[in-house]
Scaffold this motif. Structure first.
Motif, PDB file in Angstrom:
ATOM      1  N   PHE A   1       0.828  -1.201   0.000  1.00 50.52           N
ATOM      2  CA  PHE A   1       0.000   0.000   0.000  1.00 50.52           C
ATOM      3  C   PHE A   1       0.864   1.254   0.000  1.00 50.52           C
ATOM      4  CE2 PHE A   1      -3.248  -2.969   1.296  1.00 50.52           C
ATOM      5  CZ  PHE A   1      -4.420  -2.421   0.818  1.00 50.52           C
ATOM      6  N   VAL A   2       0.525   2.206  -0.860  1.00 47.66           N
ATOM      7  CA  VAL A   2       1.229   3.495  -0.920  1.00 47.66           C
ATOM      8  C   VAL A   2       0.200   4.604  -1.009  1.00 47.66           C
ATOM      9  CG1 VAL A   2       3.305   2.549  -2.002  1.00 47.66           C
ATOM     10  CG2 VAL A   2       1.423   3.371  -3.434  1.00 47.66           C
ATOM     11  N   ASP A   3       0.598   5.802  -0.585  1.00 46.80           N
ATOM     12  CA  ASP A   3      -0.299   6.953  -0.669  1.00 46.80           C
ATOM     13  C   ASP A   3      -0.627   7.254  -2.128  1.00 46.80           C
ATOM     14  OD1 ASP A   3       0.099   7.049   2.030  1.00 46.80           O
ATOM     15  OD2 ASP A   3       1.003   9.047   2.058  1.00 46.80           O
ATOM     16  N   ILE A   4      -1.893   7.565  -2.399  1.00 45.85           N
ATOM     17  CA  ILE A   4      -2.267   8.040  -3.729  1.00 45.85           C
ATOM     18  C   ILE A   4      -1.507   9.333  -4.012  1.00 45.85           C
ATOM     19  CG2 ILE A   4      -4.173   8.978  -5.085  1.00 45.85           C
ATOM     20  CD1 ILE A   4      -6.032   7.088  -3.620  1.00 45.85           C
ATOM     21  N   GLU A   5      -0.939   9.427  -5.202  1.00 48.32           N
ATOM     22  CA  GLU A   5      -0.033  10.540  -5.505  1.00 48.32           C
ATOM     23  C   GLU A   5      -0.704  11.893  -5.324  1.00 48.32           C
ATOM     24  OE1 GLU A   5       2.823  12.080  -9.167  1.00 48.32           O
ATOM     25  OE2 GLU A   5       2.206   9.984  -9.045  1.00 48.32           O
ATOM     26  N   GLN A   6      -1.893  12.058  -5.874  1.00 41.72           N
ATOM     27  CA  GLN A   6      -2.641  13.287  -5.684  1.00 41.72           C
ATOM     28  C   GLN A   6      -3.839  12.979  -4.803  1.00 41.72           C
ATOM     29  OE1 GLN A   6      -3.253  14.878  -9.800  1.00 41.72           O
ATOM     30  NE2 GLN A   6      -2.386  16.725  -8.898  1.00 41.72           N
ATOM     31  N   GLN A   7      -3.745  13.389  -3.544  1.00 44.40           N
ATOM     32  CA  GLN A   7      -4.820  13.097  -2.600  1.00 44.40           C
ATOM     33  C   GLN A   7      -6.097  13.832  -3.014  1.00 44.40           C
ATOM     34  OE1 GLN A   7      -4.872  11.068   0.468  1.00 44.40           O
ATOM     35  NE2 GLN A   7      -3.234  10.209  -0.789  1.00 44.40           N
ATOM     36  N   PRO A   8      -7.231  13.122  -3.061  1.00 44.25           N
ATOM     37  CA  PRO A   8      -8.479  13.758  -3.501  1.00 44.25           C
ATOM     38  C   PRO A   8      -9.055  14.689  -2.440  1.00 44.25           C
ATOM     39  CG  PRO A   8      -8.897  11.518  -2.785  1.00 44.25           C
ATOM     40  CD  PRO A   8      -7.406  11.698  -2.746  1.00 44.25           C
ATOM     41  N   LEU A   9      -9.957  15.547  -2.873  1.00 40.19           N
ATOM     42  CA  LEU A   9     -10.663  16.438  -1.965  1.00 40.19           C
ATOM     43  C   LEU A   9     -11.623  15.621  -1.105  1.00 40.19           C
ATOM     44  CD1 LEU A   9     -11.453  19.352  -1.094  1.00 40.19           C
ATOM     45  CD2 LEU A   9     -13.221  19.249  -2.868  1.00 40.19           C
ATOM     46  N   VAL A  10     -11.579  15.845   0.206  1.00 41.24           N
ATOM     47  CA  VAL A  10     -12.474  15.154   1.133  1.00 41.24           C
ATOM     48  C   VAL A  10     -13.595  16.107   1.512  1.00 41.24           C
ATOM     49  CG1 VAL A  10     -12.690  14.039   3.390  1.00 41.24           C
ATOM     50  CG2 VAL A  10     -10.619  13.704   2.020  1.00 41.24           C
ATOM     51  N   THR A  11     -14.826  15.666   1.354  1.00 45.50           N
ATOM     52  CA  THR A  11     -15.984  16.479   1.710  1.00 45.50           C
ATOM     53  C   THR A  11     -16.725  15.852   2.880  1.00 45.50           C
ATOM     54  OG1 THR A  11     -17.390  15.326   0.103  1.00 45.50           O
ATOM     55  CG2 THR A  11     -16.247  17.322  -0.640  1.00 45.50           C
ATOM     56  N   LEU A  12     -17.338  16.693   3.688  1.00 44.48           N
ATOM     57  CA  LEU A  12     -18.079  16.245   4.865  1.00 44.48           C
ATOM     58  C   LEU A  12     -19.572  16.402   4.619  1.00 44.48           C
ATOM     59  CD1 LEU A  12     -18.264  15.377   7.868  1.00 44.48           C
ATOM     60  CD2 LEU A  12     -17.995  17.788   8.474  1.00 44.48           C
ATOM     61  N   ASP A  13     -20.305  15.313   4.853  1.00 37.74           N
ATOM     62  CA  ASP A  13     -21.761  15.341   4.732  1.00 37.74           C
ATOM     63  C   ASP A  13     -22.339  14.693   5.989  1.00 37.74           C
ATOM     64  OD1 ASP A  13     -24.394  15.374   4.036  1.00 37.74           O
ATOM     65  OD2 ASP A  13     -24.241  13.870   2.448  1.00 37.74           O
ATOM     66  N   GLY A  14     -22.763  15.534   6.929  1.00 39.06           N
ATOM     67  CA  GLY A  14     -23.274  15.009   8.194  1.00 39.06           C
ATOM     68  C   GLY A  14     -22.175  14.330   8.984  1.00 39.06           C
ATOM     69  N   LYS A  15     -22.272  13.023   9.192  1.00 36.41           N
ATOM     70  CA  LYS A  15     -21.275  12.269   9.945  1.00 36.41           C
ATOM     71  C   LYS A  15     -20.394  11.417   9.043  1.00 36.41           C
ATOM     72  CE  LYS A  15     -23.837  12.045  14.307  1.00 36.41           C
ATOM     73  NZ  LYS A  15     -22.848  12.841  15.048  1.00 36.41           N
TER      74      LYS A  15
ATOM     75  N   PHE B   1      -7.190  -2.071  -4.239  1.00 34.80           N
ATOM     76  CA  PHE B   1      -7.688  -2.028  -2.872  1.00 34.80           C
ATOM     77  C   PHE B   1      -7.321  -0.671  -2.265  1.00 34.80           C
ATOM     78  CE2 PHE B   1      -6.908  -6.457  -3.901  1.00 34.80           C
ATOM     79  CZ  PHE B   1      -8.057  -7.081  -3.442  1.00 34.80           C
ATOM     80  N   PHE B   2      -8.145  -0.204  -1.340  1.00 38.00           N
ATOM     81  CA  PHE B   2      -7.908   1.088  -0.698  1.00 38.00           C
ATOM     82  C   PHE B   2      -7.935   0.949   0.825  1.00 38.00           C
ATOM     83  CE2 PHE B   2      -9.868   1.982  -4.798  1.00 38.00           C
ATOM     84  CZ  PHE B   2      -9.015   2.947  -5.321  1.00 38.00           C
ATOM     85  N   ARG B   3      -7.195   1.821   1.487  1.00 39.66           N
ATOM     86  CA  ARG B   3      -7.249   1.901   2.940  1.00 39.66           C
ATOM     87  C   ARG B   3      -6.863   3.319   3.351  1.00 39.66           C
ATOM     88  NH1 ARG B   3      -1.921  -1.413   5.287  1.00 39.66           N
ATOM     89  NH2 ARG B   3      -0.374   0.191   4.779  1.00 39.66           N
ATOM     90  N   LEU B   4      -7.057   3.642   4.649  1.00 40.12           N
ATOM     91  CA  LEU B   4      -6.682   4.948   5.193  1.00 40.12           C
ATOM     92  C   LEU B   4      -5.429   4.814   6.037  1.00 40.12           C
ATOM     93  CD1 LEU B   4     -10.189   6.230   6.376  1.00 40.12           C
ATOM     94  CD2 LEU B   4      -9.087   6.588   4.148  1.00 40.12           C
ATOM     95  N   ARG B   5      -4.573   5.829   5.941  1.00 42.39           N
ATOM     96  CA  ARG B   5      -3.376   5.893   6.795  1.00 42.39           C
ATOM     97  C   ARG B   5      -3.457   7.145   7.629  1.00 42.39           C
ATOM     98  NH1 ARG B   5       0.800   8.975   6.744  1.00 42.39           N
ATOM     99  NH2 ARG B   5       0.497   9.723   4.606  1.00 42.39           N
ATOM    100  N   LYS B   6      -3.302   7.011   8.961  1.00 41.87           N
ATOM    101  CA  LYS B   6      -3.341   8.158   9.855  1.00 41.87           C
ATOM    102  C   LYS B   6      -2.087   8.999   9.674  1.00 41.87           C
ATOM    103  CE  LYS B   6      -5.132  10.536  13.276  1.00 41.87           C
ATOM    104  NZ  LYS B   6      -6.412  11.247  13.139  1.00 41.87           N
ATOM    105  N   ASN B   7      -2.264  10.305   9.464  1.00 41.17           N
ATOM    106  CA  ASN B   7      -1.113  11.195   9.352  1.00 41.17           C
ATOM    107  C   ASN B   7      -0.461  11.370  10.713  1.00 41.17           C
ATOM    108  OD1 ASN B   7      -1.321  11.784   6.555  1.00 41.17           O
ATOM    109  ND2 ASN B   7      -2.979  13.224   6.966  1.00 41.17           N
ATOM    110  N   PRO B   8       0.863  11.575  10.741  1.00 39.39           N
ATOM    111  CA  PRO B   8       1.549  11.760  12.022  1.00 39.39           C
ATOM    112  C   PRO B   8       1.021  12.983  12.765  1.00 39.39           C
ATOM    113  CG  PRO B   8       3.132  11.444  10.231  1.00 39.39           C
ATOM    114  CD  PRO B   8       1.793  11.601   9.596  1.00 39.39           C
TER     115      PRO B   8
END
Length: 255
Positions: free
Chosen positions: A220-234, A248-255
Motif C-alpha cells: 500500500f502506498v499513498d495516492i499521488e494526488q490526494q483527492p478532496l475530502v468532503t463532509l456530509d453530516g457524519k 484495494f484502498f485503505r486509510l493511513r493516519k497522518n503523524p
C-alpha cells in the motif's frame, strides 16, 4: 498476577491509596493475604486520593499499572513490580476536566503500548520502551472522537479494555452502556467507469488514502494526488480515480 493470585484496590475510607495482593483458593473458596511484598499483603502508593483500577500487564506481565483518580491537575500514572511491590512513576496525563469522577480511571498495557483513560478527556496512548518507561505521546482518542462514535454527549466514561493487538477496545459509559470501538470501515461505491467514491466516519480525520493492487500490507502506498475530502453530516467522502485493474484502498493516519 498468576494462577492463584490477584492484585486489587480498595474503596474503603482510609485504604484508597493501597494496592493489595490476595491468594485465592477456588475449592473450598478462600482468600488470604499474599505476603510476598510484606507481612501486611499490601503497599500504600503515592497517589493523591484514590485508585479506581489496577491492571496487570500484557507484554510486561511482571508489572501492573494504575493512575491517580480524583486529581485533575497532572494526575500521575505508575507501574508496580508484582514481585517487590515497588512502584515507578511513568508520567502524568496533564490538566484534565473536572467531572463526575475526574482524574485517571484506567491505565492499561497492551502489546507494549500504554493506554491512559480518564472519564472526561479521552484516552492517551504511549509506546513503551520498557516495563517502567514510556516514549512520547503517540495518539489521543479525544472526548469529541469518542462522543461522535458513541453517539452521546456529556456522559462520562468508566473503565477500558483493549484487544491484545490493539485493533479494538471497549469503554464503559453512563447508564450501563458499553461501547465497542474498532478500526473505521471504509465504504466504496462505483461512480462511473473511471472513479469510485470512498466514504468513512467523520470522526476519522487527518488521514491519507492509500491504494494497492494486492492486500499485502507493504504494497500500500499513498495516492499521488490526494483527492478532496468532503463532509456530509457524519460521513467523509472522496472521489478516487481508478483504472481497469484490481485495486484495494485503505486509510493511513497522518503523524
Amino acid at each position: 498476577v498468576d494462577e492463584n493470585t490477584i492484585i486489587h484496590t480498595s474503596y474503603a475510607s482510609g485504604n484508597r491509596k493501597n494496592l493489595y495482593l490476595v491468594h485465592v483458593v477456588a475449592e473450598p473458596f478462600a482468600l488470604t493475604a499474599d505476603t510476598r511484598w510484606n507481612a501486611n499483603g499490601y503497599v500504600t502508593t503515592e497517589v493523591s486520593t484514590r485508585i479506581r483500577n489496577v491492571r496487570t500487564g500484557d507484554k510486561y506481565k511482571g508489572y501492573a499499572y494504575y493512575g491517580d483518580n480524583g486529581q485533575n491537575i497532572d494526575p500521575n500514572f505508575y507501574a508496580i513490580n508484582l514481585q517487590t511491590g515497588t512502584s515507578t512513576l511513568l508520567g502524568n496525563a496533564g490538566v484534565l476536566t473536572t467531572g463526575p469522577s475526574f482524574g485517571i480511571w484506567t491505565v492499561l498495557e497492551r502489546n507494549g503500548y500504554l493506554y491512559v483513560q480518564s472519564t472526561e478527556d479521552g484516552i492517551q496512548v504511549y509506546p513503551m520502551t520498557s516495563a517502567t518507561s514510556i516514549g512520547p505521546l503517540l495518539f489521543t482518542y479525544t472526548r469529541d472522537i469518542l462522543d461522535t462514535i458513541a453517539v452521546q454527549s456529556g456522559a462520562a466514561y468508566y473503565g477500558l479494555d483493549v484487544w491484545p493487538d490493539g485493533s479494538r477496545f471497549v469503554l464503559g459509559s453512563a447508564n450501563g452502556r458499553v461501547i465497542e470501538f474498532g478500526a473505521p470501515e471504509v465504504q466504496i461505491n462505483k461512480v462511473d467507469a473511471s472513479s469510485v467514491m470512498l466514504s468513512w466516519p467523520s470522526a476519522v480525520t487527518s488521514v491519507a488514502i492509500q491504494s494497492s493492487p494486492t492486500l499485502v500490507p507493504a504494497s500500500f502506498v499513498d495516492i499521488e494526488q490526494q483527492p478532496l475530502v468532503t463532509l456530509d453530516g457524519k460521513t467523509n467522502s472522496a472521489s478516487v480515480s481508478v483504472s481497469g485493474y484490481q485495486t484495494f484502498f485503505r486509510l493511513r493516519k497522518n503523524p
